[in-house]
Design an enzyme around this catalytic site. Structure first.
Site, short mmCIF file in Angstrom:
data_model
loop_
_atom_site.label_atom_id
_atom_site.label_comp_id
_atom_site.label_asym_id
_atom_site.label_seq_id
_atom_site.Cartn_x
_atom_site.Cartn_y
_atom_site.Cartn_z
N ASP A 13 0.81 -1.22 0.00
CA ASP A 13 0.00 0.00 0.00
C ASP A 13 0.84 1.27 0.00
O ASP A 13 0.44 2.30 0.55
CB ASP A 13 -0.97 0.01 1.20
CG ASP A 13 -1.89 -1.20 1.19
OD1 ASP A 13 -2.24 -1.65 0.09
OD2 ASP A 13 -2.24 -1.69 2.28
N LYS A 16 1.80 2.21 -5.18
CA LYS A 16 2.36 1.69 -6.43
C LYS A 16 1.46 2.02 -7.63
O LYS A 16 1.93 2.46 -8.67
CB LYS A 16 2.53 0.16 -6.32
CG LYS A 16 3.51 -0.25 -5.22
CD LYS A 16 3.56 -1.76 -5.04
CE LYS A 16 2.33 -2.35 -4.39
NZ LYS A 16 2.11 -2.00 -2.97
N GLY A 40 -4.58 -4.12 -3.90
CA GLY A 40 -5.57 -3.07 -4.17
C GLY A 40 -4.78 -1.83 -4.52
O GLY A 40 -4.15 -1.24 -3.65
N HIS A 41 -4.73 -1.50 -5.79
CA HIS A 41 -3.92 -0.37 -6.25
C HIS A 41 -4.84 0.78 -6.66
O HIS A 41 -5.65 0.63 -7.56
CB HIS A 41 -3.03 -0.81 -7.43
CG HIS A 41 -2.02 -1.85 -7.04
ND1 HIS A 41 -1.15 -2.42 -7.93
CD2 HIS A 41 -1.74 -2.41 -5.83
CE1 HIS A 41 -0.37 -3.29 -7.29
NE2 HIS A 41 -0.72 -3.31 -6.02
N GLN A 224 1.94 -5.95 -3.34
CA GLN A 224 2.40 -6.09 -1.94
C GLN A 224 3.68 -5.28 -1.74
O GLN A 224 3.85 -4.27 -2.38
CB GLN A 224 2.58 -7.57 -1.57
CG GLN A 224 1.28 -8.37 -1.47
CD GLN A 224 0.70 -8.77 -2.80
OE1 GLN A 224 1.36 -9.42 -3.60
NE2 GLN A 224 -0.53 -8.41 -3.07
P1 GDP Z 1 -0.76 0.43 -3.59
O1 GDP Z 1 -1.39 -0.84 -3.15
O2 GDP Z 1 0.72 0.45 -3.36
O3 GDP Z 1 -1.10 0.82 -5.00
O4 GDP Z 1 -1.35 1.58 -2.64
P2 GDP Z 1 -2.91 1.73 -2.19
O5 GDP Z 1 -3.68 2.24 -3.35
O6 GDP Z 1 -3.39 0.50 -1.53
O7 GDP Z 1 -2.76 2.79 -1.03
C1 GDP Z 1 -2.28 4.06 -1.26
C2 GDP Z 1 -3.36 5.07 -0.86
O8 GDP Z 1 -2.79 6.35 -0.72
C3 GDP Z 1 -4.45 5.22 -1.91
O9 GDP Z 1 -5.66 5.51 -1.28
C4 GDP Z 1 -3.96 6.41 -2.74
O10 GDP Z 1 -5.02 7.11 -3.37
C5 GDP Z 1 -3.34 7.26 -1.67
N1 GDP Z 1 -2.19 8.08 -2.09
C6 GDP Z 1 -1.22 7.78 -2.97
N2 GDP Z 1 -0.28 8.74 -2.98
C7 GDP Z 1 -0.65 9.66 -2.06
C8 GDP Z 1 -0.07 10.86 -1.57
O11 GDP Z 1 1.01 11.28 -1.97
N3 GDP Z 1 -0.76 11.53 -0.59
C9 GDP Z 1 -1.94 11.09 -0.10
N4 GDP Z 1 -2.53 11.80 0.85
N5 GDP Z 1 -2.51 9.95 -0.54
C10 GDP Z 1 -1.87 9.25 -1.49
P1 IMO Z 2 -0.95 -4.09 -2.30
O1 IMO Z 2 -0.48 -4.61 -3.65
C1 IMO Z 2 -1.00 -4.65 2.03
C2 IMO Z 2 -1.04 -8.78 3.46
C3 IMO Z 2 -2.28 -9.26 4.17
C4 IMO Z 2 -1.68 -10.28 5.11
C5 IMO Z 2 -0.57 -10.90 4.27
C6 IMO Z 2 -0.94 -12.20 3.59
O2 IMO Z 2 -2.23 -3.36 -2.36
O3 IMO Z 2 0.16 -3.34 -1.67
P2 IMO Z 2 -2.49 -12.81 1.53
O4 IMO Z 2 -3.92 -12.53 1.26
O5 IMO Z 2 -1.55 -12.24 0.50
O6 IMO Z 2 -2.20 -14.26 1.77
O7 IMO Z 2 -2.18 -12.06 2.92
O8 IMO Z 2 -0.23 -9.93 3.30
N1 IMO Z 2 -1.27 -8.21 2.11
C7 IMO Z 2 -1.21 -6.91 1.83
N2 IMO Z 2 -1.03 -5.84 2.64
N3 IMO Z 2 -1.13 -4.47 0.68
C8 IMO Z 2 -1.28 -5.53 -0.14
O9 IMO Z 2 -1.26 -5.43 -1.48
C9 IMO Z 2 -1.38 -6.82 0.44
N4 IMO Z 2 -1.55 -8.05 -0.07
C10 IMO Z 2 -1.47 -8.89 0.97
O10 IMO Z 2 -2.92 -8.21 4.85
O11 IMO Z 2 -1.08 -9.63 6.19
MG MG Z 3 -2.91 -1.52 -1.85
#
Ligand code: GDP
Ligand code: IMO
Ligand code: MG
Length: 423
Positions: A13, A16, A40-41, A224
């Site tokens: 998270d 990416k 979840g991107h 991840q």
């Molecule tokens: P990913 O899994 O690595 O793609 O990241 P996620 O989407 O799960 O989580 C990143 C969260 O931070 C999302 O809700 C984005 O919309 C938000 N986000 C990304 N970059 C920034 C930033 O620079 N500032 C803030 N406030 N939010 C951001």
């Molecule tokens: P993105 O790509 C954050 C965590 C789960 C759990 C562990 C194993 O959005 O960054 P799994 O379902 O993969 O067997 O769970 O890994 N986990 C993540 N945490 N971001 C993710 O993906 C994750 N994908 C799995 O919460 O601790």
């Molecule tokens: Mg994510």
């Protein structure tokens, strides 16, 4: 032509999806190499927000090839939901998206096994996303998996064999599913298998290497984060794939000498979802403040993300394992209001200080050694260039670059595509 890789350096998270979308115009191909719908991107642009799970974050830019590589595990039902929503939104996915026939399929019983395994672990549960990731990769490595390429050859036989094996295991775990419920899940799954046939199913390794031979450029999108890598993460509280740079080679069929830049992405602080050690976790008001300001709730499961200060011990380790050439710092704006900001520069374990990431990461025994820096206390989300950065923020960047011995090439100051500053 080289292949660049963008991957998470923390526990996922990091942001990416947002940065892959921003960088996509510079590449011809965007490819996912591991993970599945546990990811979840999130992307935001033109006032809209999208969450991608299995589909690469390059699909919003025209004329790019997007590839789901062999290292990915694919849930047909979730893929269909995700793809249909994008197609309805006007994205020509059937033209731009290719799927590797060596990608493994997540069966309905894999998800049931994921839940049953977690239940059986009791207090030691991993806190998985419940998407069947572990059981699917287990079947892959135990040579029992079903691949996307199998859907056209003796499929029903292969499916029945796998499903029956899973049912035996579920029974042993005391988790036999209700037959009607299973039949419903299977019906939807089979419908989604038919839907998958509407996409171009390719030999992904040839698709990507042919593109390279034609002088095209490739960006690999990690899912991840490094600390969730099955080999190098905080085992056993990890996911079941190689999230590190080497995973891009095995997950796409790219030779190591083709790798160019490795973009390592991290938050200006740190978060984690699910169970497992997290040395810099904050249980106080500051942790809560970071969660609220950063909207730190899981994009897939909606779970609260655990929050803490940046961990430079873990980051240095992640940079080493991945060969990171450029760093990307996300969510700097979340720390705008803090009078001081802490960074963990070493761990104290049993009274002894170390800058190495230990084998046994029991956060109870790890005492983070912090350096406290002055906060910038200036809103950053409207900034568009480095020249607008406050002095304290520049100092924070300089401190991190020195600690991590790697340049920070991009700073993100908000969730929108436009809130991205290159240095
Ligand atoms: P990913 O899994 O690595 O793609 O990241 P996620 O989407 O799960 O989580 C990143 C969260 O931070 C999302 O809700 C984005 O919309 C938000 N986000 C990304 N970059 C920034 C930033 O620079 N500032 C803030 N406030 N939010 C951001
Ligand atoms: P993105 O790509 C954050 C965590 C789960 C759990 C562990 C194993 O959005 O960054 P799994 O379902 O993969 O067997 O769970 O890994 N986990 C993540 N945490 N971001 C993710 O993906 C994750 N994908 C799995 O919460 O601790
Ligand atoms: Mg994510």
């Amino acid at each position: 032509m080289k292949v660049d890789v963008l991957l998470g350096l923390q526990w996922g998270d990091e942001g990416k999806g947002k940065v892959v979308d921003v960088l996509t115009p510079r590449y011809d191909v965007v490819a996912r190499f591991q993970g599945g719908p546990n990811a979840g991107h999130t992307l935001e642009f033109d006032g809209k927000k999208y969450v991608l799970r299995s589909i690469p974050s390059g699909v919003f830019q025209n004329e790019k090839m997007n590839l789901i590589g062999n290292g990915v595990v694919l849930d047909p039902v979730l893929f269909m939901e995700e793809a249909e929503a994008l197609c309805q939104g006007g994205i020509d996915l059937k033209h731009s998206l290719k799927l590797s026939r060596k990608a493994h399929l997540i069966l309905p019983t894999h998800r049931l096994l994921d839940a049953a395994n977690e239940q059986a672990k009791g207090a030691a549960k991993i806190g998985t996303t419940g998407k069947g990731i572990g059981p699917t990769y287990t079947d892959k490595t135990s040579r029992n998996g079903i691949r996307l390429g199998d859907i056209t050859e003796n499929f029903s036989e292969k499916y029945t064999t796998a499903r029956n094996r899973h049912l035996t295991r579920l029974a042993a775990l005391g988790a036999t599913p209700d037959s009607e419920q299973l039949a419903q899940l299977e019906e939807r799954w089979m419908k989604a298998i038919e839907y998958l046939k509407e996409y171009e199913i390719v030999d992904g390794e040839y698709a990507v290497n042919d593109a390279l031979a034609q002088g095209k450029s490739v960006l690999c999108e990690g899912a991840q984060g490094t600390m969730l890598d099955v080999d190098f993460g905080s085992y056993p509280f990890v996911t079941s794939s190689n999230t590190v740079c080497a995973g891009a080679c095995t997950g796409l069929g790219i030779a190591p000498n083709k790798i160019g830049d490795v973009f390592g992405i991290f938050k200006a602080y740190c978060t984690r979802v699910g169970s497992g050690p997290f040395p810099t976790e904050l249980f106080d008001e500051t942790g809560k403040q970071i969660r609220d300001l950063g909207h730190e709730y899981g994009a897939v499961t909606g779970r609260e993300r655990r929050c803490g200060w940046i961990d430079l011990v873990a980051l240095r380790y992640a940079i080493m394992i991945n060969g990171v050439t450029k760093l990307i710092m996300m969510k700097s704006d979340v720390l705008d209001g803090f009078p001081t900001i802490k960074a963990c520069v070493a761990y104290k374990i049993n009274g002894k200080e170390t800058d190495r990431f230990p084998y046994s990461i029991d956060s109870d025994k790890i005492e983070p050694v912090y350096v406290e820096l002055p906060g910038w206390q200036t809103p950053m989300s409207a900034m568009t260039s480095e020249s607008q950065f406050p002095k304290e923020f520049n100092d924070y960047i300089a401190f991190l670059e020195k600690q991590l011995a790697t340049p920070i090439a991009i700073v993100s100051v908000g969730p929108d595509r436009t809130q991205t500053i290159e240095r």
